[in-house]
Write a protein that holds these residues in place. Structure first.
Motif, mmCIF file in Angstrom:
data_model
loop_
_atom_site.group_PDB
_atom_site.id
_atom_site.type_symbol
_atom_site.label_atom_id
_atom_site.label_comp_id
_atom_site.label_asym_id
_atom_site.label_seq_id
_atom_site.Cartn_x
_atom_site.Cartn_y
_atom_site.Cartn_z
ATOM 1 N N GLY A 109 0.802 -1.209 0.000
ATOM 2 C CA GLY A 109 0.000 0.000 0.000
ATOM 3 C C GLY A 109 0.838 1.263 0.000
ATOM 4 N N GLU A 110 2.136 1.111 0.212
ATOM 5 C CA GLU A 110 3.027 2.261 0.230
ATOM 6 C C GLU A 110 4.199 2.056 -0.721
ATOM 7 O OE1 GLU A 110 4.228 3.222 4.195
ATOM 8 O OE2 GLU A 110 2.181 3.316 4.977
ATOM 9 N N GLY A 111 4.014 1.203 -1.719
ATOM 10 C CA GLY A 111 5.118 0.843 -2.585
ATOM 11 C C GLY A 111 5.345 1.738 -3.780
ATOM 12 N N GLY A 112 4.398 2.638 -4.077
ATOM 13 C CA GLY A 112 4.565 3.504 -5.236
ATOM 14 C C GLY A 112 4.398 2.775 -6.552
ATOM 15 N N PHE A 113 3.632 1.707 -6.564
ATOM 16 C CA PHE A 113 3.462 0.906 -7.770
ATOM 17 C C PHE A 113 2.446 1.527 -8.722
ATOM 18 C CE2 PHE A 113 4.817 -2.020 -4.471
ATOM 19 C CZ PHE A 113 5.814 -2.746 -5.105
ATOM 20 N N ILE A 114 2.434 1.026 -9.943
ATOM 21 C CA ILE A 114 1.433 1.473 -10.908
ATOM 22 C C ILE A 114 0.068 0.974 -10.448
ATOM 23 C CG2 ILE A 114 3.076 1.549 -12.819
ATOM 24 C CD1 ILE A 114 1.933 -1.100 -13.794
ATOM 25 N N PRO A 115 -0.991 1.633 -10.882
ATOM 26 C CA PRO A 115 -2.344 1.265 -10.437
ATOM 27 C C PRO A 115 -2.647 -0.213 -10.666
ATOM 28 C CG PRO A 115 -2.400 3.354 -11.595
ATOM 29 C CD PRO A 115 -1.002 2.817 -11.763
ATOM 30 N N GLY A 116 -3.209 -0.854 -9.652
ATOM 31 C CA GLY A 116 -3.643 -2.234 -9.762
ATOM 32 C C GLY A 116 -2.642 -3.255 -9.281
ATOM 33 N N PHE A 117 -1.373 -2.856 -9.134
ATOM 34 C CA PHE A 117 -0.353 -3.843 -8.785
ATOM 35 C C PHE A 117 -0.504 -4.307 -7.341
ATOM 36 C CE2 PHE A 117 3.733 -5.488 -7.511
ATOM 37 C CZ PHE A 117 4.143 -6.222 -8.618
ATOM 38 N N GLU A 118 -0.460 -3.381 -6.399
ATOM 39 C CA GLU A 118 -0.560 -3.773 -4.995
ATOM 40 C C GLU A 118 -1.947 -4.321 -4.674
ATOM 41 O OE1 GLU A 118 1.951 -1.043 -2.240
ATOM 42 O OE2 GLU A 118 1.569 0.104 -4.074
ATOM 43 N N GLU A 119 -2.976 -3.758 -5.318
ATOM 44 C CA GLU A 119 -4.327 -4.251 -5.112
ATOM 45 C C GLU A 119 -4.437 -5.717 -5.524
ATOM 46 O OE1 GLU A 119 -4.406 0.146 -5.616
ATOM 47 O OE2 GLU A 119 -3.490 -1.542 -6.675
ATOM 48 N N GLY A 120 -3.645 -6.102 -6.543
ATOM 49 C CA GLY A 120 -3.674 -7.483 -7.014
ATOM 50 C C GLY A 120 -2.996 -8.450 -6.064
ATOM 51 N N ILE A 121 -2.142 -7.925 -5.195
ATOM 52 C CA ILE A 121 -1.435 -8.774 -4.226
ATOM 53 C C ILE A 121 -2.278 -8.991 -2.975
ATOM 54 C CG2 ILE A 121 0.616 -8.920 -2.746
ATOM 55 C CD1 ILE A 121 2.141 -7.387 -4.881
ATOM 56 N N VAL A 122 -3.041 -7.959 -2.607
ATOM 57 C CA VAL A 122 -3.877 -8.045 -1.406
ATOM 58 C C VAL A 122 -4.772 -9.281 -1.468
ATOM 59 C CG1 VAL A 122 -5.785 -6.963 -0.156
ATOM 60 C CG2 VAL A 122 -3.868 -5.570 -0.951
ATOM 61 N N GLY A 123 -4.822 -10.012 -0.358
ATOM 62 C CA GLY A 123 -5.684 -11.189 -0.283
ATOM 63 C C GLY A 123 -4.968 -12.496 -0.521
ATOM 64 N N HIS A 124 -3.713 -12.439 -0.950
ATOM 65 C CA HIS A 124 -2.927 -13.658 -1.147
ATOM 66 C C HIS A 124 -2.069 -13.936 0.088
ATOM 67 C CE1 HIS A 124 -4.037 -14.252 -5.359
ATOM 68 N NE2 HIS A 124 -3.978 -12.935 -5.491
ATOM 69 N N SER A 125 -1.605 -15.170 0.205
ATOM 70 C CA SER A 125 -0.919 -15.605 1.421
ATOM 71 C C SER A 125 0.550 -15.912 1.175
ATOM 72 C CB SER A 125 -1.623 -16.845 1.999
ATOM 73 O OG SER A 125 -2.993 -16.576 2.261
ATOM 74 N N VAL A 126 1.304 -16.020 2.251
ATOM 75 C CA VAL A 126 2.724 -16.330 2.156
ATOM 76 C C VAL A 126 2.924 -17.695 1.499
ATOM 77 C CG1 VAL A 126 2.845 -17.388 4.455
ATOM 78 C CG2 VAL A 126 4.909 -16.335 3.457
ATOM 79 N N ASP A 127 3.935 -17.784 0.656
ATOM 80 C CA ASP A 127 4.297 -18.982 -0.120
ATOM 81 C C ASP A 127 3.335 -19.252 -1.278
ATOM 82 O OD1 ASP A 127 6.514 -19.482 1.493
ATOM 83 O OD2 ASP A 127 5.331 -20.686 2.897
ATOM 84 N N GLU A 128 2.332 -18.413 -1.452
ATOM 85 C CA GLU A 128 1.395 -18.593 -2.556
ATOM 86 C C GLU A 128 1.982 -18.029 -3.847
ATOM 87 O OE1 GLU A 128 -3.165 -17.293 -3.885
ATOM 88 O OE2 GLU A 128 -2.415 -16.817 -1.875
ATOM 89 N N LYS A 129 1.744 -18.730 -4.949
ATOM 90 C CA LYS A 129 2.163 -18.271 -6.269
ATOM 91 C C LYS A 129 0.906 -17.916 -7.076
ATOM 92 C CE LYS A 129 6.337 -21.154 -6.401
ATOM 93 N NZ LYS A 129 7.083 -22.205 -7.142
ATOM 94 N N PHE A 130 0.937 -16.773 -7.740
ATOM 95 C CA PHE A 130 -0.237 -16.315 -8.477
ATOM 96 C C PHE A 130 0.184 -15.303 -9.534
ATOM 97 C CE2 PHE A 130 0.534 -13.757 -4.766
ATOM 98 C CZ PHE A 130 0.395 -12.450 -5.207
ATOM 99 N N ASP A 131 -0.722 -15.022 -10.453
ATOM 100 C CA ASP A 131 -0.476 -14.035 -11.514
ATOM 101 C C ASP A 131 -1.394 -12.839 -11.316
ATOM 102 O OD1 ASP A 131 1.281 -15.836 -12.568
ATOM 103 O OD2 ASP A 131 -0.003 -16.436 -14.245
ATOM 104 N N ILE A 132 -0.888 -11.659 -11.678
ATOM 105 C CA ILE A 132 -1.737 -10.476 -11.711
ATOM 106 C C ILE A 132 -1.518 -9.772 -13.051
ATOM 107 C CG2 ILE A 132 -1.668 -10.131 -9.215
ATOM 108 C CD1 ILE A 132 0.220 -7.780 -9.706
#
Length: 382
Positions: A109-132
């Motif tokens: 939430g404080e990473g300065g990423f392009i829109p949608g990037f951090e929002e796409g990570i929210v809700g995933h867990s440690v050791d989880e692999k996923f695509d955004i």
């Protein structure tokens, strides 16, 4: 994950020193009301987003924070996270340059990423692999990525909850030497009434009618000359392609926007100085010169004056007086965060350095986005 392009980082890094050695005299001796409409500069209200104010508190409490591993829930905004990533552009099979990395650490939430990037990570867990999937914004720093879609394969390798101590009267007394939390927050809010913020507000509230050709040309040429001096002995086309990573057209756009920003700021400054009858006496100049010299480590005041130029130093001292005038009546207020149009979430104003897919906010944005960008020739300045 793609970080800011080398060009953007370098251009931003030396913007502050770009004009530091200017010794020419551009005093704008003409009717500035024909060139700029200056906004409100007295009793200015600086709006501080709630998230930015909260981030300032967290920064001051940073040495007291603790972290706890998260194993029983997915990640949320505010968590400390570490990721491994690999990004590919739409229609391509191989990761793009700068699109891969390991152990990228940041506060979600404080990473300065392009829109949608951090929002796409929210809700995933440690050791989880996923695509955004994300889309690079049209004003992204590297022109080759503007508007393009990309897919990032991500793995969360570490997830921690960041715990800050409760802000109490006892804590602020011990750490900040103030009696109450209310007084601490009041003092912190006052710190937002500063040089940078006041000029941001006044500049945004002012509109350029037209740019004087002489001054614009001067600062534009100065930008080119700076890089030629910085990379002395190297062909300019090589500088652009190998060291800055931009095309000639992109650099021309950047140089123009930088020149527009400089000219706009100086026109505002001189307009206010004349309106408020701010003039620099010889005594004030000598005192300011001595203070400047000491600040920059010069023991010989004359040598300092010779190095920077009297006209340049006079301009800076007038700028200081104009700024002090504006700050005298300025105040700051906390406001609700604006909604991010791209993600539907509230904007988070915190910025972390070296965050992937960071969105540049600097070199390629013209200061005249909402105003006329015409460059008119001032006959008195030719």
């Amino acid at each position: 994950m793609m970080k800011k392009s080398i060009a953007v980082i370098l251009l931003l890094a030396i913007t502050a020193t770009l004009f530091a050695g200017c010794g020419t005299k551009l005093d704008y001796k003409y009717d500035l009301s024909e060139y700029v409409t200056v906004g409100k500069y007295k009793n200015v209200v600086i709006e501080v987003p709630q998230s930015e104010f909260d981030a300032a508190i967290r920064e001051e409490l940073d040495d007291l924070k603790t972290e706890k591993d998260i194993t029983d829930r997915p990640c949320a905004l505010g968590d400390s996270i570490s990721i491994t990533f690999e990004g590919t552009l739409e229609g391509e099979d191989e990761p793009f340059s700068g699109g891969t990395g390991k152990k990228e650490d940041f506060i979600l939430g404080e990473g300065g990423f392009i829109p949608g990037f951090e929002e796409g990570i929210v809700g995933h867990s440690v050791d989880e692999k996923f695509d955004i999937e994300v889309t690079f914004p049209e004003d992204y720093g590297n022109a080759s990525f503007k508007g393009k879609k990309a897919t990032f394969a991500i793995e969360i390798t570490e997830l921690k909850e960041v715990i800050y101590p409760e802000l109490t009267d006892e804590l602020v007394k011990e750490k900040f030497k103030v009696d109450t939390v209310e007084k601490y927050k009041e003092d912190l809010l006052k710190s937002f009434v500063n040089y940078s913020n006041i000029w941001t507000v006044v500049t945004e509230d002012s509109k350029v009618i037209k740019y004087p050709k002489k001054e614009l040309k001067y600062y534009k040429n100065d930008c080119y000359e700076y890089y030629q001096e910085y990379y002395k002995g190297i062909d300019f086309d090589t500088i652009l392609s190998m060291y800055l990573g931009v095309t000639a057209e992109q650099f021309e756009e950047y140089a123009t926007s930088m020149a527009e920003e400089m000219v706009k700021s100086e026109m505002i400054m001189y307009y206010i100085a004349r309106t408020e009858n701010i003039e620099l006496t010889d005594e004030e100049y000598q005192a300011g010169l001595k203070e400047y010299a000491q600040h920059y480590g010069y023991t010989d005041v004359k040598a300092f004056e010779s190095a920077y130029g009297k006209e340049f130093l006079q301009t800076n001292l007038i700028m200081d007086e104009v700024t002090e005038l504006m700050l005298e009546t300025a105040t700051a207020v906390i406001v609700e965060d604006k909604k991010d149009e791209n993600s539907g979430n509230e904007e988070n104003s915190g910025n972390e350095e070296n965050s992937g897919t960071e969105q540049s906010s600097g070199t390629e944005q013209s200061s005249a986005n909402e105003e006329s960008s015409s460059t008119e020739e001032n006959s008195d300045q030719e």
